[in-house]
Design a protein around this motif. Structure first.
Motif, PDB file in Angstrom:
ATOM      1  N   LEU A  87      33.964  40.009  41.458  1.00 24.04           N
ATOM      2  CA  LEU A  87      33.128  41.084  40.407  1.00 24.04           C
ATOM      3  C   LEU A  87      32.069  40.528  40.065  1.00 24.04           C
ATOM      4  CD1 LEU A  87      33.218  43.683  38.793  1.00 24.04           C
ATOM      5  CD2 LEU A  87      34.983  42.379  37.776  1.00 24.04           C
ATOM      6  N   ALA A  88      31.938  38.429  39.589  1.00 24.55           N
ATOM      7  CA  ALA A  88      31.146  38.139  38.610  1.00 24.55           C
ATOM      8  C   ALA A  88      29.681  37.590  40.102  1.00 24.55           C
ATOM      9  CB  ALA A  88      31.424  36.524  38.792  1.00 24.55           C
ATOM     10  N   ALA A  89      29.903  37.739  41.176  1.00 22.53           N
ATOM     11  CA  ALA A  89      29.112  38.096  42.299  1.00 22.53           C
ATOM     12  C   ALA A  89      28.709  39.007  41.849  1.00 22.53           C
ATOM     13  CB  ALA A  89      29.437  37.076  43.389  1.00 22.53           C
ATOM     14  N   VAL A  90      29.071  40.212  42.290  1.00 21.01           N
ATOM     15  CA  VAL A  90      28.260  41.058  41.975  1.00 21.01           C
ATOM     16  C   VAL A  90      27.169  41.837  41.450  1.00 21.01           C
ATOM     17  CG1 VAL A  90      28.337  43.663  42.764  1.00 21.01           C
ATOM     18  CG2 VAL A  90      29.873  42.404  44.440  1.00 21.01           C
ATOM     19  N   LEU A  91      28.219  41.506  40.156  1.00 25.71           N
ATOM     20  CA  LEU A  91      27.364  41.818  38.418  1.00 25.71           C
ATOM     21  C   LEU A  91      26.259  40.327  38.617  1.00 25.71           C
ATOM     22  CD1 LEU A  91      29.915  42.180  36.194  1.00 25.71           C
ATOM     23  CD2 LEU A  91      28.571  43.551  37.299  1.00 25.71           C
ATOM     24  N   ALA A  92      26.030  39.171  38.993  1.00 28.28           N
ATOM     25  CA  ALA A  92      25.063  38.497  39.273  1.00 28.28           C
ATOM     26  C   ALA A  92      23.935  38.914  40.029  1.00 28.28           C
ATOM     27  CB  ALA A  92      25.090  37.223  40.012  1.00 28.28           C
ATOM     28  N   LEU A  93      24.192  39.939  40.832  1.00 23.56           N
ATOM     29  CA  LEU A  93      23.115  40.441  41.648  1.00 23.56           C
ATOM     30  C   LEU A  93      21.853  41.616  40.798  1.00 23.56           C
ATOM     31  CD1 LEU A  93      24.530  40.622  45.335  1.00 23.56           C
ATOM     32  CD2 LEU A  93      23.166  38.911  44.083  1.00 23.56           C
TER      33      LEU A  93
END
Length: 224
Positions: free
Chosen positions: A29-35
């Protein structure tokens, strides 16, 4: 407008803490939001204690909060943030959509409530809305609040007193829409201090316990 050194673009970034006790959920989730454009994930937390530490280290605009976490759960963490860091908005993202969870989180001060079947666009939209002082509830949550407000057994006690002023009814209607005090003030072109006065008065007159109760009362009265 973005300056040549890029500082303006950085200032517009919504700084987010992602809180979930399951690494298999938290890290992707953190990785997706970071994009996502305009969102910067500044920390990931496995429990409420880690959330409070991340916010204290700051700056943080929004916490994307799971409810069921060890050490300190999401509702207590939300309550602590509302008291200690009222400038930080909380958006709940959880698998639980029962009345106790919804009302507990909203009563503690959460600005948004999503279930984990929400898509990436729904989540990023809720984060941006929360950072702007707005509230977002997904349809399932809105439906449960509506059902609770319209329970026949509770209808008599939810009628509004006749001595509410037109302005107090306006404020209650906007609470029912999910607006925080700042959003109500902007909508009505009044100060936040005046909004707080109206809220205190209408809560006292109508016997409203907290903001979650105000949402239910607004819905039951047909104001939202």
């Amino acid at each position: 407008m973005t300056s040549s050194n890029g500082y303006a673009a950085q200032e517009q970034q919504v700084k987010v803490v992602v809180a979930d006790d399951q690494a298999a959920v938290r890290e992707p989730l953190a990785a997706v939001l970071a994009l996502a454009d305009g969102i910067e994930v500044v920390a990931a937390a496995a429990n409420g204690t880690e959330v409070l530490a991340a916010v204290a280290a700051g700056p943080v605009d929004v916490v994307l909060m799971d409810l069921r976490m060890p050490v300190m759960d999401g509702i207590e963490t939300t309550r602590r943030l509302a008291g200690e860091h009222p400038e930080v908005a909380v958006v709940v993202l959880t698998t639980f959509a029962d009345d106790d969870s919804i009302l507990g989180a909203l009563g503690a001060g959460a600005r948004g409530y999503l279930t984990k079947n929400a898509g990436r666009q729904d989540i990023t939209r809720a984060i941006r809305a929360a950072a702007a002082g707005q509230s977002v509830l997904d349809r399932e949550v809105q439906g449960r609040l509506l059902a609770t407000a319209r329970t026949p057994a509770s209808t008599p006690e939810r009628s509004l007193p006749e001595d509410l002023t037109p302005r107090e009814r306006e404020v209650l209607a906007l609470i029912g829409e999910g607006l925080p005090n700042r959003g109500i003030a902007e909508r009505l072109f009044i100060s936040e201090a005046t909004v707080k006065t109206h809220i205190n008065n209408l809560f006292a007159k109508a016997g409203i316990r907290d903001r979650a109760d105000a949402v239910r009362r607004a819905i039951a009265a047909g104001l939202a």
